[in-house]
Motif scaffolding. Structure first.
Motif, short mmCIF file in Angstrom:
data_model
loop_
_atom_site.label_atom_id
_atom_site.label_comp_id
_atom_site.label_asym_id
_atom_site.label_seq_id
_atom_site.Cartn_x
_atom_site.Cartn_y
_atom_site.Cartn_z
N THR A 28 7.73 0.10 -0.08
CA THR A 28 7.39 -0.91 -1.19
C THR A 28 7.15 -0.13 -2.42
OG1 THR A 28 5.96 -1.82 0.71
CG2 THR A 28 5.11 -2.25 -1.59
N PRO A 29 7.98 -0.54 -3.32
CA PRO A 29 7.90 0.04 -4.78
C PRO A 29 6.61 -0.28 -5.45
CG PRO A 29 9.18 -1.80 -4.74
CD PRO A 29 8.96 -1.88 -3.26
N GLU A 30 6.24 0.41 -6.43
CA GLU A 30 4.98 0.19 -7.33
C GLU A 30 5.44 -0.87 -8.18
OE1 GLU A 30 4.21 2.53 -10.80
OE2 GLU A 30 5.53 4.03 -10.10
N SER A 64 0.38 -0.28 -10.89
CA SER A 64 -1.21 -0.60 -10.59
C SER A 64 -1.18 -1.52 -9.05
CB SER A 64 -1.48 -1.57 -11.68
OG SER A 64 -0.61 -2.62 -11.86
N THR A 65 -0.36 -0.71 -8.29
CA THR A 65 -0.28 -1.49 -6.81
C THR A 65 -1.33 -0.65 -6.29
OG1 THR A 65 2.22 -1.79 -7.04
CG2 THR A 65 1.19 -1.80 -4.90
N ASN A 66 -2.61 -1.49 -5.98
CA ASN A 66 -3.67 -1.10 -4.94
C ASN A 66 -3.29 -1.37 -3.79
OD1 ASN A 66 -5.29 -0.09 -6.99
ND2 ASN A 66 -6.12 -2.29 -7.45
N CYS A 67 -3.38 -0.11 -2.77
CA CYS A 67 -3.26 -0.34 -1.33
C CYS A 67 -4.20 0.25 -0.67
CB CYS A 67 -1.94 0.32 -0.99
SG CYS A 67 -1.94 2.11 -1.00
N VAL A 111 -9.36 2.70 -0.75
CA VAL A 111 -8.35 1.81 -1.57
C VAL A 111 -7.86 2.99 -2.68
CG1 VAL A 111 -7.90 0.16 -3.06
CG2 VAL A 111 -9.30 -0.39 -1.14
N MET A 112 -6.44 2.93 -2.84
CA MET A 112 -5.89 3.68 -4.00
C MET A 112 -4.94 3.11 -4.75
SD MET A 112 -4.47 7.09 -2.15
CE MET A 112 -3.57 6.88 -0.52
N ASN A 113 -4.50 3.60 -5.98
CA ASN A 113 -3.36 3.13 -6.75
C ASN A 113 -1.99 3.72 -6.38
OD1 ASN A 113 -1.54 2.53 -8.86
ND2 ASN A 113 -3.22 1.94 -9.87
N TRP A 114 -1.50 3.05 -5.55
CA TRP A 114 -0.14 3.60 -5.27
C TRP A 114 0.81 4.20 -6.33
CZ3 TRP A 114 0.89 5.34 -0.57
CH2 TRP A 114 1.92 5.65 -0.03
N GLY A 115 0.73 3.42 -7.54
CA GLY A 115 1.58 3.66 -8.64
C GLY A 115 1.32 5.03 -9.21
N ASP A 116 0.24 5.76 -8.84
CA ASP A 116 -0.15 6.92 -9.09
C ASP A 116 0.22 8.35 -8.51
OD1 ASP A 116 -1.77 6.03 -11.31
OD2 ASP A 116 -3.70 6.50 -10.17
N SER A 154 -1.62 -0.34 3.75
CA SER A 154 -1.57 -1.70 3.72
C SER A 154 -0.33 -2.39 3.13
CB SER A 154 -2.98 -2.34 3.12
OG SER A 154 -2.93 -2.28 1.87
N LEU A 155 0.35 -1.51 2.62
CA LEU A 155 1.47 -1.93 1.71
C LEU A 155 2.49 -2.60 2.65
CD1 LEU A 155 1.89 0.56 -0.91
CD2 LEU A 155 1.07 -1.78 -1.34
N ASP A 156 2.95 -1.86 3.79
CA ASP A 156 3.97 -2.40 4.66
C ASP A 156 3.64 -1.82 6.02
OD1 ASP A 156 4.51 0.31 4.17
OD2 ASP A 156 6.30 0.14 3.02
N GLY A 157 2.44 -1.44 6.36
CA GLY A 157 2.25 -0.94 7.82
C GLY A 157 2.90 0.49 8.15
#
Length: 79
Positions: free
Chosen positions: A37-39, A43-46, A61-66, A17-20
């Motif tokens: 899309t940068p974190e 804590s960027t959830n997507c 849903v997961m945390n992209w920053g991880d 969902s961040l940028d398709g």
């Protein structure tokens, strides 16, 4: 990407969902998503959406920053 019996699903579409950005699973059900899309502060959830012919769509849903690795999704056959 596996079915509910643990068998890999090849050719499934996995989208963030961040940028398709999307990816297609290989013969072993593996996929690689690389987004532009940068974190944001770690804590960027997507949302992750998964679709495959003959299966009910799924995801999570997961945390992209991880920098998630080893994510496993299971799909159930559509009725």
């Amino acid at each position: 990407m596996n079915d509910n019996n643990g068998n890999p699903i090849a050719g499934a579409t996995v989208m963030t969902s961040l940028d398709g950005v999307s990816a297609t699973t290989d013969a072993n059900g593996y996929f690689f998503l690389q987004t532009t899309t940068p974190e944001q502060g770690g804590s960027t959830n997507c949302g992750i959406t998964v679709q495959a012919n003959g299966f009910t769509a799924g995801g999570g849903v997961m945390n992209w920053g991880d920098h998630p690795t080893g994510q496993t999704f299971q799909l159930s056959p559509s009725v």
